[in-house]
Design a protein around this motif. Structure first.
Motif, mmCIF file in Angstrom:
data_model
loop_
_atom_site.group_PDB
_atom_site.id
_atom_site.type_symbol
_atom_site.label_atom_id
_atom_site.label_comp_id
_atom_site.label_asym_id
_atom_site.label_seq_id
_atom_site.Cartn_x
_atom_site.Cartn_y
_atom_site.Cartn_z
ATOM 1 N N ASP A 38 -29.914 -9.132 -44.558
ATOM 2 C CA ASP A 38 -29.393 -10.225 -43.734
ATOM 3 C C ASP A 38 -30.250 -10.379 -42.484
ATOM 4 O O ASP A 38 -30.086 -9.625 -41.521
ATOM 5 N N GLU A 39 -31.142 -11.310 -42.507
ATOM 6 C CA GLU A 39 -32.084 -11.559 -41.410
ATOM 7 C C GLU A 39 -32.763 -10.271 -40.937
ATOM 8 O O GLU A 39 -32.700 -9.931 -39.755
ATOM 9 N N PRO A 40 -33.412 -9.562 -41.863
ATOM 10 C CA PRO A 40 -33.978 -8.258 -41.503
ATOM 11 C C PRO A 40 -35.121 -8.338 -40.508
ATOM 12 O O PRO A 40 -35.384 -7.377 -39.800
ATOM 13 N N PHE A 41 -35.787 -9.474 -40.436
ATOM 14 C CA PHE A 41 -36.952 -9.578 -39.561
ATOM 15 C C PHE A 41 -36.713 -10.561 -38.411
ATOM 16 O O PHE A 41 -37.644 -11.005 -37.753
ATOM 17 N N GLY A 42 -35.423 -10.867 -38.181
ATOM 18 C CA GLY A 42 -35.067 -11.912 -37.220
ATOM 19 C C GLY A 42 -35.543 -11.666 -35.809
ATOM 20 O O GLY A 42 -36.037 -12.571 -35.148
ATOM 21 N N THR A 52 -45.442 -8.027 -35.555
ATOM 22 C CA THR A 52 -44.665 -7.021 -36.301
ATOM 23 C C THR A 52 -44.040 -7.646 -37.543
ATOM 24 O O THR A 52 -43.990 -7.042 -38.619
ATOM 25 N N ARG A 53 -43.597 -8.874 -37.380
ATOM 26 C CA ARG A 53 -42.991 -9.595 -38.490
ATOM 27 C C ARG A 53 -43.989 -9.727 -39.647
ATOM 28 O O ARG A 53 -43.681 -9.461 -40.798
ATOM 29 N N HIS A 54 -45.189 -10.090 -39.266
ATOM 30 C CA HIS A 54 -46.254 -10.253 -40.249
ATOM 31 C C HIS A 54 -46.525 -8.928 -40.970
ATOM 32 O O HIS A 54 -46.663 -8.875 -42.184
ATOM 33 N N GLN A 55 -46.569 -7.831 -40.169
ATOM 34 C CA GLN A 55 -46.792 -6.495 -40.756
ATOM 35 C C GLN A 55 -45.700 -6.163 -41.753
ATOM 36 O O GLN A 55 -45.960 -5.669 -42.850
ATOM 37 N N LEU A 56 -44.453 -6.435 -41.367
ATOM 38 C CA LEU A 56 -43.339 -6.089 -42.243
ATOM 39 C C LEU A 56 -43.286 -6.989 -43.481
ATOM 40 O O LEU A 56 -42.876 -6.563 -44.549
ATOM 41 N N ASP A 98 -45.945 -8.008 -44.986
ATOM 42 C CA ASP A 98 -46.928 -7.381 -45.874
ATOM 43 C C ASP A 98 -46.345 -6.147 -46.543
ATOM 44 O O ASP A 98 -46.507 -5.942 -47.747
ATOM 45 N N GLU A 99 -45.649 -5.316 -45.727
ATOM 46 C CA GLU A 99 -45.002 -4.110 -46.274
ATOM 47 C C GLU A 99 -44.021 -4.497 -47.373
ATOM 48 O O GLU A 99 -43.965 -3.886 -48.426
ATOM 49 N N PHE A 100 -43.232 -5.508 -47.067
ATOM 50 C CA PHE A 100 -42.209 -5.949 -48.012
ATOM 51 C C PHE A 100 -42.848 -6.378 -49.331
ATOM 52 O O PHE A 100 -42.410 -5.970 -50.413
ATOM 53 N N LEU A 101 -43.920 -7.166 -49.243
ATOM 54 C CA LEU A 101 -44.577 -7.662 -50.460
ATOM 55 C C LEU A 101 -45.229 -6.513 -51.233
ATOM 56 O O LEU A 101 -45.251 -6.508 -52.456
ATOM 57 N N GLU A 102 -45.723 -5.525 -50.461
ATOM 58 C CA GLU A 102 -46.340 -4.357 -51.095
ATOM 59 C C GLU A 102 -45.288 -3.547 -51.869
ATOM 60 O O GLU A 102 -45.497 -3.189 -53.030
ATOM 61 N N ILE A 103 -44.163 -3.299 -51.202
ATOM 62 C CA ILE A 103 -43.075 -2.557 -51.852
ATOM 63 C C ILE A 103 -42.627 -3.316 -53.102
ATOM 64 O O ILE A 103 -42.396 -2.741 -54.153
ATOM 65 N N LYS A 104 -42.551 -4.616 -52.949
ATOM 66 C CA LYS A 104 -42.078 -5.452 -54.049
ATOM 67 C C LYS A 104 -42.991 -5.332 -55.270
ATOM 68 O O LYS A 104 -42.539 -5.326 -56.412
ATOM 69 N N GLN A 105 -44.282 -5.241 -54.989
ATOM 70 C CA GLN A 105 -45.221 -5.112 -56.093
ATOM 71 C C GLN A 105 -45.101 -3.765 -56.778
ATOM 72 O O GLN A 105 -45.208 -3.664 -57.991
ATOM 73 N N LYS A 106 -44.873 -2.738 -55.943
ATOM 74 C CA LYS A 106 -44.807 -1.374 -56.493
ATOM 75 C C LYS A 106 -43.508 -1.147 -57.248
ATOM 76 O O LYS A 106 -43.504 -0.654 -58.358
ATOM 77 N N VAL A 107 -42.394 -1.466 -56.610
ATOM 78 C CA VAL A 107 -41.088 -1.239 -57.237
ATOM 79 C C VAL A 107 -40.348 -2.562 -57.323
ATOM 80 O O VAL A 107 -40.146 -3.230 -56.327
ATOM 81 N N GLN A 108 -39.972 -2.911 -58.492
ATOM 82 C CA GLN A 108 -39.348 -4.212 -58.723
ATOM 83 C C GLN A 108 -37.899 -4.187 -58.268
ATOM 84 O O GLN A 108 -37.022 -3.775 -58.999
ATOM 85 N N LYS A 109 -37.653 -4.608 -57.040
ATOM 86 C CA LYS A 109 -36.287 -4.682 -56.556
ATOM 87 C C LYS A 109 -35.799 -6.116 -56.625
ATOM 88 O O LYS A 109 -36.549 -7.039 -56.353
ATOM 89 N N THR A 110 -34.560 -6.257 -56.985
ATOM 90 C CA THR A 110 -33.956 -7.580 -57.048
ATOM 91 C C THR A 110 -33.288 -7.820 -55.698
ATOM 92 O O THR A 110 -32.419 -7.045 -55.298
ATOM 93 N N LYS A 138 -40.683 -20.713 -43.178
ATOM 94 C CA LYS A 138 -42.018 -20.167 -43.496
ATOM 95 C C LYS A 138 -41.889 -18.773 -44.099
ATOM 96 O O LYS A 138 -42.570 -18.419 -45.052
ATOM 97 N N GLU A 139 -40.962 -17.984 -43.514
ATOM 98 C CA GLU A 139 -40.708 -16.640 -44.049
ATOM 99 C C GLU A 139 -40.204 -16.745 -45.491
ATOM 100 O O GLU A 139 -40.614 -15.978 -46.366
ATOM 101 N N ALA A 140 -39.331 -17.712 -45.730
ATOM 102 C CA ALA A 140 -38.792 -17.901 -47.080
ATOM 103 C C ALA A 140 -39.919 -18.218 -48.064
ATOM 104 O O ALA A 140 -39.953 -17.689 -49.176
#
Ligand SMILES: Nc1ncnc2c1ncn2[C@@H]1O[C@H](COP(=O)(O)OP(=O)(O)OP(=O)(O)O)[C@@H](O)[C@H]1O
Ligand SMILES: [Mg+2]
Length: 243
Positions: free
Chosen positions: A165-169, A175-179, A181-193, A202-204
Protein backbone atom coordinates in the motif's frame (compact mmCIF):
# COMPACT_ATOMS: atom_id res chain seq x y z
CA UNK A 1 -3.40 -16.08 -8.84
CA UNK A 2 -5.48 -13.43 -7.05
CA UNK A 3 -9.07 -13.00 -8.22
CA UNK A 4 -11.84 -10.63 -7.19
CA UNK A 5 -15.25 -11.51 -8.57
CA UNK A 6 -17.97 -8.86 -8.33
CA UNK A 7 -16.67 -7.70 -4.95
CA UNK A 8 -18.47 -4.97 -3.06
CA UNK A 9 -17.69 -3.51 0.36
CA UNK A 10 -20.29 -1.15 1.77
CA UNK A 11 -19.94 0.93 4.92
CA UNK A 12 -22.82 2.61 6.64
CA UNK A 13 -22.06 6.31 6.74
CA UNK A 14 -23.73 9.20 8.58
CA UNK A 15 -27.54 9.29 8.28
CA UNK A 16 -27.54 5.61 7.30
CA UNK A 17 -26.18 6.41 3.86
CA UNK A 18 -24.23 3.66 2.13
CA UNK A 19 -20.60 4.25 1.29
CA UNK A 20 -19.62 1.87 -1.48
CA UNK A 21 -15.91 1.81 -0.68
CA UNK A 22 -15.44 -0.98 -3.24
CA UNK A 23 -18.17 -1.28 -5.84
CA UNK A 24 -18.62 -4.46 -7.94
CA UNK A 25 -14.92 -4.89 -8.63
CA UNK A 26 -13.74 -7.87 -10.66
CA UNK A 27 -10.10 -8.43 -11.51
CA UNK A 28 -7.43 -11.10 -11.92
CA UNK A 29 -3.74 -10.97 -11.17
CA UNK A 30 -1.98 -13.95 -12.75
CA UNK A 31 0.94 -15.69 -11.03
CA UNK A 32 4.05 -13.53 -11.12
CA UNK A 33 2.19 -10.44 -12.29
CA UNK A 34 2.15 -7.03 -10.62
CA UNK A 35 -1.10 -5.10 -10.60
CA UNK A 36 -0.71 -1.41 -9.80
CA UNK A 37 -3.86 0.16 -8.41
CA UNK A 38 -4.10 3.87 -8.91
CA UNK A 39 -6.82 6.36 -8.09
CA UNK A 40 -7.68 9.44 -6.09
CA UNK A 41 -7.76 9.47 -2.30
CA UNK A 42 -10.80 7.57 -1.01
CA UNK A 43 -11.34 5.62 -4.23
CA UNK A 44 -11.16 2.26 -2.42
CA UNK A 45 -7.60 1.08 -3.07
CA UNK A 46 -6.69 0.20 0.51
CA UNK A 47 -10.08 -1.42 1.08
CA UNK A 48 -9.70 -3.55 -2.06
CA UNK A 49 -6.33 -4.76 -0.86
CA UNK A 50 -7.42 -5.57 2.69
CA UNK A 51 -10.17 -7.76 1.27
CA UNK A 52 -7.49 -10.06 -0.16
CA UNK A 53 -5.86 -10.95 3.17
CA UNK A 54 -9.19 -10.79 5.00
CA UNK A 55 -8.45 -7.77 7.14
CA UNK A 56 -11.84 -6.73 5.75
CA UNK A 57 -14.71 -9.03 4.79
CA UNK A 58 -16.70 -8.15 1.66
CA UNK A 59 -20.37 -7.24 1.73
CA UNK A 60 -20.80 -9.39 -1.37
CA UNK A 61 -18.71 -11.13 -3.98
CA UNK A 62 -15.90 -13.67 -3.94
CA UNK A 63 -12.14 -13.36 -3.49
CA UNK A 64 -9.89 -16.23 -4.49
CA UNK A 65 -6.20 -16.72 -3.76
CA UNK A 66 -4.45 -19.59 -5.48
CA UNK A 67 -7.79 -20.70 -6.91
CA UNK A 68 -9.49 -21.04 -3.50
CA UNK A 69 -12.03 -18.80 -1.84
CA UNK A 70 -10.19 -16.89 0.91
CA UNK A 71 -12.89 -17.96 3.39
CA UNK A 72 -11.81 -21.57 2.87
CA UNK A 73 -8.15 -20.87 3.67
CA UNK A 74 -6.77 -21.22 7.16
CA UNK A 75 -6.43 -17.54 8.13
CA UNK A 76 -2.91 -17.85 9.53
CA UNK A 77 -1.71 -19.80 6.49
CA UNK A 78 -3.36 -17.27 4.18
CA UNK A 79 -1.64 -14.30 5.84
CA UNK A 80 1.68 -16.12 5.98
CA UNK A 81 1.75 -16.46 2.21
CA UNK A 82 0.68 -12.83 1.65
CA UNK A 83 3.27 -10.20 2.60
CA UNK A 84 1.61 -6.92 3.47
CA UNK A 85 3.19 -3.47 3.37
CA UNK A 86 0.86 -1.12 5.21
CA UNK A 87 0.28 2.45 4.08
CA UNK A 88 2.75 4.62 6.11
CA UNK A 89 4.80 1.56 7.11
CA UNK A 90 2.63 0.37 10.00
CA UNK A 91 5.57 -0.60 12.22
CA UNK A 92 5.20 -1.56 15.86
CA UNK A 93 6.46 1.52 17.73
CA UNK A 94 7.83 -0.31 20.77
CA UNK A 95 9.92 -2.72 18.74
CA UNK A 96 13.24 -1.96 17.11
CA UNK A 97 13.70 -2.11 13.36
CA UNK A 98 15.30 -5.57 13.68
CA UNK A 99 12.49 -6.82 15.92
CA UNK A 100 9.85 -5.50 13.54
CA UNK A 101 11.41 -7.26 10.58
CA UNK A 102 12.18 -10.49 12.45
CA UNK A 103 8.81 -10.79 14.15
CA UNK A 104 7.19 -13.15 11.66
CA UNK A 105 10.32 -15.33 11.48
CA UNK A 106 10.32 -15.64 15.28
CA UNK A 107 6.64 -16.54 15.26
CA UNK A 108 7.37 -19.09 12.57
CA UNK A 109 9.85 -20.84 14.87
CA UNK A 110 13.12 -19.73 13.27
CA UNK A 111 16.20 -19.74 15.52
CA UNK A 112 17.67 -16.43 16.72
CA UNK A 113 20.61 -16.87 14.37
CA UNK A 114 18.45 -17.63 11.33
CA UNK A 115 16.26 -14.63 12.09
CA UNK A 116 19.27 -12.36 12.54
CA UNK A 117 20.73 -13.40 9.20
CA UNK A 118 17.42 -12.83 7.46
CA UNK A 119 17.00 -9.40 9.07
CA UNK A 120 20.53 -8.39 8.05
CA UNK A 121 20.04 -9.40 4.44
CA UNK A 122 16.62 -7.70 4.19
CA UNK A 123 17.99 -4.48 5.69
CA UNK A 124 20.88 -4.62 3.26
CA UNK A 125 18.40 -5.01 0.41
CA UNK A 126 16.50 -1.85 1.36
CA UNK A 127 19.73 0.09 1.88
CA UNK A 128 19.54 0.43 5.64
CA UNK A 129 22.66 -1.24 7.09
CA UNK A 130 21.91 -3.40 10.12
CA UNK A 131 24.71 -1.82 12.14
CA UNK A 132 23.22 1.67 11.83
CA UNK A 133 19.52 0.91 11.81
CA UNK A 134 18.81 -2.48 13.39
CA UNK A 135 18.52 -1.22 16.96
CA UNK A 136 16.62 2.00 16.23
CA UNK A 137 12.96 2.48 17.02
CA UNK A 138 10.52 3.55 14.27
CA UNK A 139 10.22 7.04 15.77
CA UNK A 140 13.95 7.46 15.13
CA UNK A 141 13.51 6.97 11.38
CA UNK A 142 12.35 9.24 8.57
CA UNK A 143 9.05 8.46 6.85
CA UNK A 144 10.81 6.97 3.84
CA UNK A 145 13.07 4.82 6.04
CA UNK A 146 10.02 3.52 7.89
CA UNK A 147 8.44 2.58 4.58
CA UNK A 148 11.56 0.66 3.57
CA UNK A 149 11.50 -1.25 6.87
CA UNK A 150 7.84 -2.03 6.12
CA UNK A 151 8.84 -3.46 2.74
CA UNK A 152 11.61 -5.54 4.36
CA UNK A 153 9.18 -6.90 6.96
CA UNK A 154 6.65 -7.90 4.31
CA UNK A 155 9.33 -9.93 2.52
CA UNK A 156 10.61 -11.66 5.67
CA UNK A 157 8.90 -15.01 5.12
CA UNK A 158 9.45 -14.87 1.36
CA UNK A 159 5.71 -14.90 0.66
CA UNK A 160 4.27 -15.92 -2.68
CA UNK A 161 1.94 -12.90 -2.73
CA UNK A 162 2.56 -9.26 -1.88
CA UNK A 163 0.13 -6.49 -1.05
CA UNK A 164 1.89 -3.14 -0.99
CA UNK A 165 0.00 0.00 0.00
CA UNK A 166 1.92 3.00 -1.32
CA UNK A 167 5.26 1.45 -0.35
CA UNK A 168 7.33 4.15 -2.02
CA UNK A 169 5.04 7.10 -1.28
CA UNK A 170 7.22 9.09 1.10
CA UNK A 171 10.50 8.66 -0.75
CA UNK A 172 12.61 11.20 -2.59
CA UNK A 173 12.96 10.59 -6.35
CA UNK A 174 16.47 9.10 -6.06
CA UNK A 175 15.64 6.56 -3.34
CA UNK A 176 12.37 5.83 -5.07
CA UNK A 177 14.21 5.09 -8.28
CA UNK A 178 16.63 2.78 -6.41
CA UNK A 179 13.77 0.88 -4.83
CA UNK A 180 11.98 0.59 -8.17
CA UNK A 181 15.10 -1.07 -9.54
CA UNK A 182 15.30 -3.34 -6.49
CA UNK A 183 11.66 -4.21 -6.87
CA UNK A 184 12.04 -5.10 -10.56
CA UNK A 185 15.15 -7.13 -9.77
CA UNK A 186 13.39 -9.11 -7.05
CA UNK A 187 10.48 -9.59 -9.39
CA UNK A 188 12.72 -11.10 -12.02
CA UNK A 189 14.39 -13.43 -9.55
CA UNK A 190 11.33 -14.60 -7.63
CA UNK A 191 7.95 -14.54 -9.25
CA UNK A 192 5.73 -12.85 -6.69
CA UNK A 193 2.14 -12.05 -7.43
CA UNK A 194 1.69 -8.47 -6.31
CA UNK A 195 -0.91 -5.78 -5.86
CA UNK A 196 0.73 -2.38 -5.35
CA UNK A 197 -1.13 0.84 -4.62
CA UNK A 198 0.32 4.09 -5.86
CA UNK A 199 -0.71 7.68 -6.48
CA UNK A 200 1.90 8.01 -9.17
CA UNK A 201 0.90 6.94 -12.67
CA UNK A 202 4.55 6.95 -13.76
CA UNK A 203 5.36 4.49 -10.97
CA UNK A 204 2.45 2.34 -12.12
CA UNK A 205 3.83 2.29 -15.67
CA UNK A 206 7.31 1.33 -14.44
CA UNK A 207 6.27 -1.42 -12.03
CA UNK A 208 2.96 -2.78 -13.28
CA UNK A 209 2.22 -5.54 -15.74
CA UNK A 210 -1.35 -4.49 -15.24
CA UNK A 211 -2.72 -1.15 -14.17
CA UNK A 212 -6.09 -0.79 -12.50
CA UNK A 213 -7.64 2.66 -12.25
CA UNK A 214 -10.11 3.18 -9.41
CA UNK A 215 -12.58 6.01 -8.94
CA UNK A 216 -15.25 6.13 -6.21
CA UNK A 217 -15.02 2.43 -5.47
CA UNK A 218 -15.26 1.31 -9.07
CA UNK A 219 -12.56 -0.14 -11.23
CA UNK A 220 -12.77 2.24 -14.17
CA UNK A 221 -10.33 0.30 -16.31
CA UNK A 222 -7.76 -2.46 -16.00
CA UNK A 223 -5.15 -3.20 -18.63
CA UNK A 224 -1.58 -2.79 -19.82
CA UNK A 225 0.29 0.53 -19.91
CA UNK A 226 -0.64 0.78 -23.61
CA UNK A 227 -4.33 0.13 -22.85
CA UNK A 228 -4.35 2.86 -20.21
CA UNK A 229 -2.46 5.31 -22.39
CA UNK A 230 -4.94 4.75 -25.20
CA UNK A 231 -7.96 5.24 -22.94
CA UNK A 232 -10.49 7.92 -23.79
CA UNK A 233 -12.05 7.85 -20.31
CA UNK A 234 -12.00 11.45 -18.99
CA UNK A 235 -10.83 10.41 -15.51
CA UNK A 236 -7.91 8.44 -16.94
CA UNK A 237 -7.14 11.30 -19.31
CA UNK A 238 -6.84 13.61 -16.30
CA UNK A 239 -4.45 11.16 -14.59
CA UNK A 240 -2.34 11.01 -17.74
CA UNK A 241 -2.28 14.77 -18.00
CA UNK A 242 0.54 14.86 -15.42
CA UNK A 243 2.87 12.49 -17.25
N1 LIG B 1 -14.01 1.64 8.44
C1 LIG B 1 -14.62 2.50 7.60
N2 LIG B 1 -15.84 3.00 7.86
C2 LIG B 1 -16.48 3.83 7.02
N3 LIG B 1 -15.96 4.24 5.84
C3 LIG B 1 -14.74 3.78 5.51
C4 LIG B 1 -14.01 2.89 6.36
N4 LIG B 1 -12.82 2.60 5.75
C5 LIG B 1 -12.83 3.28 4.60
N5 LIG B 1 -13.97 3.99 4.45
C6 LIG B 1 -14.33 4.83 3.29
O1 LIG B 1 -14.21 4.03 2.13
C7 LIG B 1 -13.68 4.78 1.06
C8 LIG B 1 -12.42 4.10 0.51
O2 LIG B 1 -11.39 4.19 1.48
P1 LIG B 1 -9.91 3.61 1.18
O3 LIG B 1 -9.13 3.73 2.42
O4 LIG B 1 -10.04 2.28 0.56
O5 LIG B 1 -9.39 4.65 0.07
P2 LIG B 1 -7.97 4.76 -0.64
O6 LIG B 1 -8.23 4.68 -2.11
O7 LIG B 1 -7.02 3.80 -0.07
O8 LIG B 1 -7.54 6.28 -0.29
P3 LIG B 1 -6.06 6.91 0.01
O9 LIG B 1 -5.43 7.09 -1.34
O10 LIG B 1 -6.38 8.21 0.66
O11 LIG B 1 -5.31 5.97 0.89
C9 LIG B 1 -13.46 6.20 1.60
O12 LIG B 1 -14.56 6.97 1.25
C10 LIG B 1 -13.39 6.00 3.09
O13 LIG B 1 -13.83 7.13 3.78
MG1 LIG C 1 -5.25 4.01 1.04
Amino acid sequence: MIELIEVTKTYIGPNQTNIRAVDSVSLQVEDGQTLCLIGTSGSGKTTAMKLVNRLIEPTSGTIRVNGRDVREHDLIQLRRQIGYVLQFGGLFPHQTVAENIGLLCQMDGWTKQQTLERVRSLLHMVNLPYESYGSRYPVELSGGQRQRVGVARALSLDPQYLLMDEPFGALDPITRHQLHDEFLEIKQKVQKTTILVTHDIKEAFILGDLIGVMDQGRLVQIGSTEDIQASTDPFIQSLLHNV
